[in-house]
Design an enzyme around this catalytic site. Structure first.
Site, short mmCIF file in Angstrom:
data_model
loop_
_atom_site.label_atom_id
_atom_site.label_comp_id
_atom_site.label_asym_id
_atom_site.label_seq_id
_atom_site.Cartn_x
_atom_site.Cartn_y
_atom_site.Cartn_z
N CYS A 1 3.38 -7.81 7.85
CA CYS A 1 2.79 -8.06 6.44
C CYS A 1 3.61 -7.75 5.36
CB CYS A 1 1.78 -6.62 6.61
SG CYS A 1 1.06 -6.28 4.94
N CYS B 1 3.34 -5.07 2.77
CA CYS B 1 3.68 -3.86 3.31
C CYS B 1 5.08 -3.57 3.10
CB CYS B 1 3.47 -3.96 4.73
SG CYS B 1 1.53 -3.80 5.34
#
Length: 303
Positions: A31, A34
Site C-alpha cells: 500500500c 500506508c
C-alpha cells in the site's frame, strides 16, 4: 510502535487502551499511502510523548482483525479508549489533520495544559487593552507548548496586529512546513504575504486609487481586484477586502486555483475572535461580521 497479531491483540490493544489511548494503523506492505502515513504516525507518537500508543496491524496477514473492525480500504486508523473504538479515519491525511483528530480525543499533556491555562490570561489582557501583557502570556504559551498551533496562531496574529512583522515571521518560522495541512497557519501566511506585497508601496491611497481606476475600466480585471484586496487586507480593511474577493468569485469561482476563495477564508480565520467557553452541548456565539461573510461566501460558491 508495536506490530499486533491475533495472539497479542488483547494485551497490546484492548488491555493497553484501558489506561492509554491506542491508535491502530491497518496497513499492508504493497500500500503506497500506508508508506506515507506510517512514518508520520510514528513521528506523532514520539511528539505526543506517551499521550497515545501506536500499533500496526498488517491487514493481509491479520484478516480476522481487519474484518472485525470492518476495514474496507487501507490505510485505516482506529482509536480505542477503555477497550472500545471511539473514532477513526481512512487515507493518508496530512499531519495537521491527524493532530486535530488526536487532539479531539486525547487528554491534554502537561505542556498543552500549561498553554491552555495561559490563554484566558492573554485574552483578559487583550480585553483590557494591555497588548504587552497579552503578548507576554502568548509567548509563554508557545514556549510551554511549541506544537500547539492555536497558541502560535494567537501569538503571530497579535504580533502582526501590533506591526511587529519581523517578530511575527520569527515566531511563524517553526511551522512554515505545516501550512499545507493546517488551515489557520496557511491563513496567517496569506496575511503576511499581503503585508509583504505592500512593503514597497510608498503611497497606499494613491495605489488604491490606481487599482480602482483599472477595475472601473474593466470589471474582469481580476489581477487588479486581487491586488486591491491584498492592499486592503494588509491595512486591516477586512470587509472591503472580502467585498473585492467576492466580486472575483461571482465572475470566476476557480480563478487562479481558488486564490480568491482561499484568501477570503484566510481573512475569516484572521478576524474570527476567540470563542468564549459555554456549557456542554451549547454552541458559542459567532461574530456577526464573520457569520455574515461566511453566508455570502457560501451563497456565491454554491450558486
Amino acid at each position: 510502535m508495536i506490530n499486533v497479531t491475533v495472539a497479542n491483540f488483547e494485551a497490546e490493544v484492548i488491555e493497553a487502551s484501558m489506561h492509554t489511548p491506542v491508535l491502530v494503523d491497518f496497513w499492508a506492505p504493497w500500500c503506497g499511502p500506508c508508506k506515507v502515513i506510517g512514518p508520520l504516525l510514528e513521528k506523532l507518537e514520539t511528539d505526543y510523548a506517551g499521550r497515545f500508543k501506536l500499533v500496526k496491524i498488517d491487514s493481509d496477514q491479520e484478516q480476522q482483525l481487519a474484518a472485525a473492525f470492518g476495514v474496507r480500504s487501507i490505510p485505516t486508523c482506529v482509536l480505542l479508549m477503555n477497550g472500545q473504538p471511539v473514532d477513526g479515519f481512512m487515507g493518508a491525511m496530512p499531519e495537521g489533520q491527524i493532530k486535530a483528530f488526536l487532539d479531539k480525543h486525547l487528554p491534554a499533556g502537561a505542556e498543552e495544559a500549561e498553554a491552555d491555562a495561559a490563554e484566558p490570561d492573554a485574552q483578559d489582557a487583550l480585553a483590557q487593552g494591555d497588548l504587552d501583557g497579552a503578548l507576554e502570556k502568548m509567548r509563554e504559551a508557545v514556549q510551554a507548548a511549541p506544537d500547539n498551533d492555536d497558541a502560535r496562531f494567537d501569538l503571530v496574529k497579535l504580533l502582526l496586529e501590533m506591526g511587529q512583522d519581523d517578530d511575527a515571521k520569527v515566531a511563524f518560522a517553526p511551522v512554515i512546513a505545516k501550512t499545507a495541512g493546517v488551515r489557520r497557519l496557511d491563513s496567517l501566511q496569506r496575511w503576511m504575504a499581503a503585508r509583504d506585497a505592500q512593503a514597497d508601496v510608498p503611497d497606499p491611497d494613491a495605489r488604491a486609487a490606481e487599482l480602482q481606476a483599472a477595475i472601473a475600466a474593466n470589471k474582469r480585471d481580476f489581477d487588479s481586484r486581487f491586488a486591491l484586496a491584498q492592499l486592503l487586507m494588509a491595512y486591516g480593511q477586512w470587509t472591503a477586502a472580502m467585498d473585492e474577493l467576492l466580486e472575483i468569485l461571482m465572475r470566476d469561482k476557480a480563478w487562479k486555483d481558488d486564490l480568491a476563495r482561499k484568501t477570503f477564508i484566510a481573512i475569516l480565520d484572521v478576524i474570527d475572535p476567540p470563542k468564549p467557553k459555554v456549557a456542554e452541548g451549547q454552541v458559542p456565539p459567532e461574530d456577526p461580521t464573520v457569520a455574515t461573510y461566511r453566508r455570502r461566501l457560501s451563497s456565491v460558491v454554491l450558486s
